[in-house]
Design an enzyme around this catalytic site. Structure first.
Site, PDB file in Angstrom:
ATOM      1  N   ASP A 194      33.420  -9.271   1.783  1.00 27.81           N
ATOM      2  CA  ASP A 194      34.441  -8.290   1.445  1.00 27.81           C
ATOM      3  C   ASP A 194      34.154  -7.723   0.056  1.00 27.81           C
ATOM      4  O   ASP A 194      33.352  -8.278  -0.703  1.00 27.81           O
ATOM      5  CB  ASP A 194      35.833  -8.929   1.472  1.00 27.81           C
ATOM      6  CG  ASP A 194      36.249  -9.327   2.885  1.00 27.81           C
ATOM      7  OD1 ASP A 194      35.881  -8.593   3.825  1.00 27.81           O
ATOM      8  OD2 ASP A 194      36.913 -10.367   3.038  1.00 27.81           O
ATOM      9  N   HIS A 230      29.844  -5.943   5.769  1.00 27.38           N
ATOM     10  CA  HIS A 230      31.303  -6.132   5.642  1.00 27.38           C
ATOM     11  C   HIS A 230      31.845  -7.170   6.622  1.00 27.38           C
ATOM     12  O   HIS A 230      32.966  -7.642   6.475  1.00 27.38           O
ATOM     13  CB  HIS A 230      32.013  -4.791   5.866  1.00 27.38           C
ATOM     14  CG  HIS A 230      33.248  -4.633   5.044  1.00 27.38           C
ATOM     15  ND1 HIS A 230      34.060  -5.697   4.686  1.00 27.38           N
ATOM     16  CD2 HIS A 230      33.836  -3.541   4.495  1.00 27.38           C
ATOM     17  CE1 HIS A 230      35.067  -5.259   3.967  1.00 27.38           C
ATOM     18  NE2 HIS A 230      34.966  -3.961   3.826  1.00 27.38           N
TER      19      HIS A 230
END
Length: 447
Positions: free
Chosen positions: A424, A420
């Site tokens: 995204d 992450h």
């Protein structure tokens, strides 16, 4: 002048090696560049070559034993050269570096029983085996003269701040596990505590954190201890580095491979030279999609994200001792047939432990496929510094609704593990959408 034979870093990530086989015996003539031994690294079995010429005077490390990079494993010199100083200056202990020596009969009073401050040596700490010389000679590595008194074990050296000497990685691992460095015996240079020592202490469990109730002793035959290979040690370390620090999320997608199956059948009918597997087509599709999404084809480098303009696809291959990931370089630019042939060759070399470092380093993204084992869906662990990995399940015939009718279609599930810090949710989703579109319309990947 004598030449030291040391454990060399035979792969970019190698920290220690296991000597699998000596090719040369003591007393054999050795030429510069000649193979001395075979060494198991964290990835493959490699050749350790001579950096000097002369006679192999001493094999310090026994077959099957492990030593850290830089540790003395042998000595090359002239037939009459004195090598005692080299042997005496070598570290007396290493992680399994010393060979086990047969017990030598001695009078009962000659050996003092172990005390709490002088622990009894384990097999990995036993002195190196030395052949009895015809004339007095300097003691072999780790050997003690019969007339020398036994000395108590020296305490671990400390830094100026009073804490034991240790590497930054060892301190971080100890802190993460709540381990007291003062309880750990270091095996690095000068007694420095290194990663290997922390892992060994963690493996001992409660013994390193205080006394507990004695467990019921296991009976003979209740268990089998399997020694760790170098690749298994590396897998354990790399996975620990990945699953803990990396904030990972997962995206799962199902694709219809009916058209892909038709393409594959047509290629098989055209001749064996055009035969490809579903995995080959999936690899090509992933590589093509990555070329369109450099934000996914990326590495996390701590202070920056590096997006790659070339696709070097890591292909996870299961081998006897674990897993290795050979690399298909510029996978997006290769034809399907070329990619298929290269994948087969690399997989065969991986299973034979014959990959060279340049064949398993440098990947920008990876794929792991367990579909051939009948696994429907799974999550794979990211190989840092890569930002993602795609896990591929089995290709199965499933009933689905098409135009209001229930029909049988070939389907497959993908799960993408995403770092992450780099990827995204929407970024990963767009990549998987493109991947599905290519697999459901396979002419896009052969265009």
């Amino acid at each position: 002048m004598a030449t030291k034979v040391v454990m060399e870093a035979l792969s970019p990530t190698m920290e220690e090696g296991r000597l699998v086989k000596w090719v040369k015996n003591e007393g054999d003539t050795v030429a510069k560049g000649e193979v001395l031994a075979e060494v198991e690294t964290d990835k493959a079995v490699m050749e350790l070559v001579a950096r000097g010429e002369g006679v192999l005077r001493k094999r310090v490390l026994a077959e099957g034993q492990t030593a850290p990079v830089g540790h003395l494993v042998g000595v090359i010199g002239t037939a009459d050269e004195d090598i005692g100083a080299i042997l005496a200056s070598a570290p007396a202990e290493s992680s399994g570096a010393a060979a086990e020596a047969p017990a030598t009969p001695a009078a009962p009073a000659a050996a003092a029983p172990p005390t709490p401050s002088t622990p009894a040596p384990t097999a990995a700490q036993a002195p190196a085996a030395a052949q009895a010389p015809s004339a007095p000679a300097a003691p072999a590595l780790g050997e003690q003269r019969p007339d020398a008194p036994s000395a108590p074990a020296a305490p671990a050296p400390h830094e100026n701040g009073g804490r034991p000497r240790s590497s930054p990685l060892a301190r971080r691992l100890a802190s993460d596990r709540g381990l007291d460095l003062g309880q750990v015996q270091g095996s690095g240079p000068g007694g420095r505590i290194i990663r290997r020592d922390i892992e060994a202490a963690i493996a001992q469990g409660p013994a390193m954190t205080g006394p507990t109730a004695a467990p019921r002793p296991a009976a003979a035959g209740d268990y089998t201890d399997v020694p760790l290979t170098q690749i298994r040690k590396t897998i354990a370390r790399r996975l620990t580095e990945s699953i803990g620090p990396i904030p990972t999320f997962y995206l799962t997608m199902e694709a219809d491979l009916t058209r892909t199956a038709e393409l594959r059948e047509a290629m098989i009918e055209a001749g064996n030279e055009f035969k490809v597997s579903f995995n080959d087509i999936i690899l090509k599709a992933v590589a093509t999609a990555l070329a369109r999404h450099p934000e996914v084809n990326a590495h996390w480098l701590g202070d920056r994200v590096r997006q790659f303009n070339r696709v070097h696809l890591g292909m996870a291959v299961a081998i006897e001792d674990g897993l290795i990931t050979p690399v298909l370089f510029d996978a997006d630019r290769k034809g399907l047939g070329e990619l298929s042939q290269e994948a087969k060759e690399l997989a065969a070399k991986a299973r034979a432990r014959k990959l060279t470092p340049n064949e398993y380093t440098g990947s920008t993204f990876s794929v792991s496929n367990l579909g051939m084992f009948g696994i429907d869906q799974f999550t794979a662990i990211i190989n840092p510094p890569e930002a993602g990995i795609v896990a591929v399940g089995a290709v199965e015939d499933k009933p689905v609704v098409v135009d209001g009718q229930v029909v049988g279609r070939k389907r497959v599930r993908f799960t993408m593990s995403c770092d992450h810090r780099v990827i995204d949710g929407a970024t990963g989703a767009r990549f998987l959408q493109d991947l599905r579109r290519m697999l459901e319309n396979p002419l896009m990947i052969v265009y």
